[in-house]
Design an enzyme around this catalytic site. Structure first.
Site, PDB file in Angstrom:
ATOM      1  N   ASP A   1      -8.870 -29.879  10.281  1.00 45.28           N
ATOM      2  CA  ASP A   1      -8.186 -30.995   9.601  1.00 45.28           C
ATOM      3  C   ASP A   1      -8.955 -32.317   9.697  1.00 45.28           C
ATOM      4  O   ASP A   1      -8.711 -33.225   8.909  1.00 45.28           O
ATOM      5  CB  ASP A   1      -6.782 -31.198  10.201  1.00 45.28           C
ATOM      6  CG  ASP A   1      -5.933 -29.945  10.114  1.00 45.28           C
ATOM      7  OD1 ASP A   1      -6.204 -29.096   9.244  1.00 45.28           O
ATOM      8  OD2 ASP A   1      -5.003 -29.806  10.928  1.00 45.28           O
TER       9      ASP A   1
ATOM     10  N   GLY B   1      -4.688 -24.313  16.515  1.00 45.68           N
ATOM     11  CA  GLY B   1      -5.293 -23.535  15.428  1.00 45.68           C
ATOM     12  C   GLY B   1      -6.766 -23.321  15.714  1.00 45.68           C
ATOM     13  O   GLY B   1      -7.466 -24.248  16.107  1.00 45.68           O
TER      14      GLY B   1
ATOM     15  N   GLY C   1      -2.544 -31.421  18.892  1.00 48.83           N
ATOM     16  CA  GLY C   1      -1.576 -30.864  19.836  1.00 48.83           C
ATOM     17  C   GLY C   1      -2.229 -30.644  21.193  1.00 48.83           C
ATOM     18  O   GLY C   1      -1.639 -30.928  22.251  1.00 48.83           O
TER      19      GLY C   1
ATOM     20  N   SER D   1     -11.595 -26.923 -18.627  1.00 45.04           N
ATOM     21  CA  SER D   1     -10.721 -26.676 -17.474  1.00 45.04           C
ATOM     22  C   SER D   1     -10.410 -27.974 -16.740  1.00 45.04           C
ATOM     23  O   SER D   1     -11.115 -28.970 -16.892  1.00 45.04           O
ATOM     24  CB  SER D   1     -11.418 -25.723 -16.499  1.00 45.04           C
ATOM     25  OG  SER D   1     -12.634 -26.303 -16.068  1.00 45.04           O
TER      26      SER D   1
HETATM   27  O1  F6P Z   1      -4.493 -27.537  12.140  1.00 48.63           O
HETATM   28  C1  F6P Z   1      -5.157 -26.536  11.453  1.00 48.63           C
HETATM   29  C2  F6P Z   1      -4.234 -25.888  10.461  1.00 48.63           C
HETATM   30  O2  F6P Z   1      -4.947 -24.848   9.800  1.00 48.63           O
HETATM   31  C3  F6P Z   1      -3.622 -26.838   9.428  1.00 48.63           C
HETATM   32  O3  F6P Z   1      -4.517 -27.194   8.400  1.00 48.63           O
HETATM   33  C4  F6P Z   1      -2.424 -26.045   8.984  1.00 48.63           C
HETATM   34  O4  F6P Z   1      -1.416 -26.893   8.482  1.00 48.63           O
HETATM   35  C5  F6P Z   1      -1.986 -25.378  10.264  1.00 48.63           C
HETATM   36  O5  F6P Z   1      -3.127 -25.319  11.101  1.00 48.63           O
HETATM   37  C6  F6P Z   1      -1.423 -23.988  10.140  1.00 48.63           C
HETATM   38  O6  F6P Z   1      -0.918 -23.645  11.388  1.00 48.63           O
HETATM   39  P1  F6P Z   1      -0.612 -22.168  11.889  1.00 48.63           P
HETATM   40  O7  F6P Z   1      -1.913 -21.541  12.262  1.00 48.63           O
HETATM   41  O8  F6P Z   1       0.255 -22.360  13.089  1.00 48.63           O
HETATM   42  O9  F6P Z   1       0.062 -21.453  10.765  1.00 48.63           O
END
Ligand code: F6P
Length: 323
Positions: A127, A10, A103, A215
């Site tokens: 994350d 990501g 990853g 709220s």
């Molecule tokens: O790891 C970063 C992230 O944005 C996570 O927060 C999210 O769960 C995931 O990637 C989304 O992955 P993709 O870009 O494959 O939809």
């Protein structure tokens, strides 16, 4: 030395700043630098381009990853990594710098172990779940983007007297939700690392209004439960005596201009990775621990998670009605 650099997994704000730091510091030390397009996918295909000082001009302020990135299923196989290693050998590349998350780390650890390649990984993930660094590149920007969004949601929540369940990203980690929820003054924060009593949560919602506050903001980490914030809201539906809405912040958290903090972190770690390669240091995750640069061998980082900032949990217990 001839080194290759890529972004993987990501994307996240600050990846370009890290790329710039790697390229410029390597060139200054007299090395040759090759950029790999689309992460491990491009590595397998040999999608290489030579990088110069000017290739990384005017990118420090840009979100995303100018080289492109990908999540590569092929690279998870020994055959895929074998192909990638062959492409690197053909191009006479001695070492690799990869910018990415868990990853990427796992892929690089396998590549280094199976093919004897020297690899430095820069932690790039919104994350903030990478073992070996207290903060990953992209986390600060994503957290500030989510925070600004919640501040805006609070305006409308307050006007209508509504309960809002706001879902933030983070995959299996609650780091982003924890920090953002604390900074946003959320009434409750739901993260996967802490088990939740839904009776208590209903009580929080019931008690969370006062003459000056109408709220309720509940921040939900996407990994809290399958279905995320929608599932939490569904579960509480019958015990909420007011209108409620769900807001999933989603991919806006991944884009945008990196903050100063992400850019300086990217610069520091990028330069350190190149120096580490030149010094012949074993393949490592290059991060910051205890406010200082830290090199963690890839094999020691893979499969673990960064939990350092869960020391914030007691603060939330004090400032919100529920942890
Ligand atoms: O790891 C970063 C992230 O944005 C996570 O927060 C999210 O769960 C995931 O990637 C989304 O992955 P993709 O870009 O494959 O939809």
């Amino acid at each position: 030395m001839h080194l290759a650099v890529l972004g993987s997994g990501g994307d996240g704000p600050g990846m370009n700043a890290a790329l710039r730091a790697v390229v410029r510091s390597a060139l200054q030390l007299g090395h040759r630098v090759t950029g790999v397009k689309q992460g491990f996918e491009g590595l397998i295909r040999g999608a290489f381009e030579p990088l110069s000082r000017s290739s990384v001009s005017n990118i420090v302020q840009r979100g995303g990853c100018v080289l492109g990135t990908a999540r590569s299923a092929a690279f998870r196989t020994p055959e895929g990594r074998g192909e990638a290693a062959a492409r690197l050998r053909e191009a006479e590349i001695d070492a690799l710098v990869a910018i990415g998350g868990n990853g990427t780390l796992a892929g690089c650890e396998a590549l280094a172990r199976e093919h004897g390649l020297q690899v430095m990984v820069l932690p790039g993930s919104i994350d903030n779940d990478i073992f070996g660094t207290e903060e990953s590149i992209g986390f600060d920007t994503a957290a500030n983007t989510a925070l600004e969004a919640i501040d805006r949601i609070r305006d409308t929540a307050e006007s209508h007297g509504r309960v809002f369940f706001v879902e933030v990203m983070g995959r299996a980690s609650g780091q982003l939700a924890l920090h953002v929820g604390l900074a946003a003054g959320a009434d409750a924060i739901l993260i996967p690392e802490v088990s939740r009593d839904f009776e208590d949560l209903s009580e929080v919602v019931r008690q969370s209004t006062s003459p000056n506050k109408h709220s309720t903001i509940i921040v939900v980490a996407e990994g809290e439960t399958p279905g995320g914030a929608f599932a939490v809201a569904d579960r509480l539906r019958d015990s909420i005596d007011r209108e409620y809405r769900v807001a999933v912040l989603g991919y806006i958290q991944r884009g945008g201009r990196p903050t100063m903090r992400d850019r300086t972190l990217a610069a520091e770690l990028g330069v350190a990775a190149v120096q580490a390669l030149a010094e012949g240091r074993p393949s490592s995750l290059v991060g910051r621990l205890g406010g200082k640069l830290a090199f963690t061998p890839l094999a020691d980082s893979v499969g673990k998670t960064n939990e350092a900032t869960f020391e914030y949990l007691p603060l939330i217990g004090t400032l919100s009605r529920l942890r």
